[in-house]
Design a protein around this motif. Structure first.
Motif, PDB file in Angstrom:
ATOM      1  N   LYS A  31       0.671  -1.192   0.048  1.00  7.47           N
ATOM      2  CA  LYS A  31       0.168  -0.235  -0.062  1.00  7.47           C
ATOM      3  C   LYS A  31       0.933   1.512   0.030  1.00  7.47           C
ATOM      4  CE  LYS A  31      -4.244  -1.198   2.294  1.00  7.47           C
ATOM      5  NZ  LYS A  31      -5.083  -0.643   3.241  1.00  7.47           N
ATOM      6  N   THR A  33       0.712   5.811  -0.117  1.00  9.55           N
ATOM      7  CA  THR A  33      -0.055   6.822  -0.123  1.00  9.55           C
ATOM      8  C   THR A  33      -0.022   7.585  -1.592  1.00  9.55           C
ATOM      9  OG1 THR A  33       1.595   8.119   0.403  1.00  9.55           O
ATOM     10  CG2 THR A  33       0.686   7.253   2.233  1.00  9.55           C
ATOM     11  N   GLU A  34      -1.102   8.560  -1.832  1.00  4.25           N
ATOM     12  CA  GLU A  34      -1.276   9.232  -2.880  1.00  4.25           C
ATOM     13  C   GLU A  34      -0.023  10.010  -3.255  1.00  4.25           C
ATOM     14  OE1 GLU A  34      -4.127  12.646  -4.783  1.00  4.25           O
ATOM     15  OE2 GLU A  34      -5.136  10.906  -4.035  1.00  4.25           O
ATOM     16  N   SER A  35       0.638  10.442  -2.369  1.00  3.21           N
ATOM     17  CA  SER A  35       1.799  11.436  -2.613  1.00  3.21           C
ATOM     18  C   SER A  35       2.969  10.303  -3.055  1.00  3.21           C
ATOM     19  CB  SER A  35       2.242  12.055  -1.257  1.00  3.21           C
ATOM     20  OG  SER A  35       2.536  11.100  -0.322  1.00  3.21           O
ATOM     21  N   GLU A  36       2.861   9.129  -2.853  1.00  2.00           N
ATOM     22  CA  GLU A  36       4.029   8.067  -3.557  1.00  2.00           C
ATOM     23  C   GLU A  36       3.442   7.755  -4.995  1.00  2.00           C
ATOM     24  OE1 GLU A  36       5.782   5.622   0.255  1.00  2.00           O
ATOM     25  OE2 GLU A  36       3.438   5.738   0.100  1.00  2.00           O
ATOM     26  N   ASP A  54     -10.822   9.585  -2.257  1.00  2.00           N
ATOM     27  CA  ASP A  54     -10.918   9.462  -0.846  1.00  2.00           C
ATOM     28  C   ASP A  54     -11.724   8.269  -0.365  1.00  2.00           C
ATOM     29  OD1 ASP A  54      -9.296  11.687  -0.583  1.00  2.00           O
ATOM     30  OD2 ASP A  54     -10.832  13.223  -0.449  1.00  2.00           O
ATOM     31  N   TYR A  57      -7.891   3.114  -1.568  1.00  2.00           N
ATOM     32  CA  TYR A  57      -6.378   3.091  -1.136  1.00  2.00           C
ATOM     33  C   TYR A  57      -5.695   2.822  -2.691  1.00  2.00           C
ATOM     34  CZ  TYR A  57      -6.932  -1.959  -0.586  1.00  2.00           C
ATOM     35  OH  TYR A  57      -7.248  -3.025  -0.944  1.00  2.00           O
TER      36      TYR A  57
END
Length: 109
Positions: A31, A33-36, A54, A57
């Protein structure tokens, strides 16, 4: 007879395990995050499926390869997993932001 069979099975287990442990390349996922997630993937997602933002994931699928004691990680694809109208939806993107597939819980694409 039984003793030689046990010895043969033990040898197969030991040598088979050693061969597996020396495998130099394999697929993994995690998993993220969106920033990754790469900007191209996020932009494509926002343009095509902003209604799911939102609600789920991100997951990265990558290859891990070890050569000469050096490990390299190569991204293969990104998925966005969410629920829409009570059904699971999985969007699969290439690393450059192209939507490769859309699947819901019923397996429809």
């Amino acid at each position: 007879m039984k003793k030689s069979l046990i010895v043969a099975l033990f040898a197969l287990f030991v040598f088979g395990g050693t061969a597996f442990a020396q495998k130099s390349s394999f697929d993994k996922s995690k998993k993220v995050t969106e920033s990754e997630v790469p900007v191209a993937v996020v932009k494509a997602f926002q343009q095509e499926h902003s209604d799911l933002k939102d609600q789920g994931y991100w997951k990265l699928f990558y290859t891990e390869k070890t050569e000469n004691g050096r490990t390299t990680f190569t991204p293969q694809r990104y998925t966005y997993n969410a629920k829409k109208d009570g059904e699971k939806v999985v969007l699969t993107y290439s690393v450059d932001g192209v939507l490769e597939s859309t699947t819901n819980a019923a397996g429809k694409r």
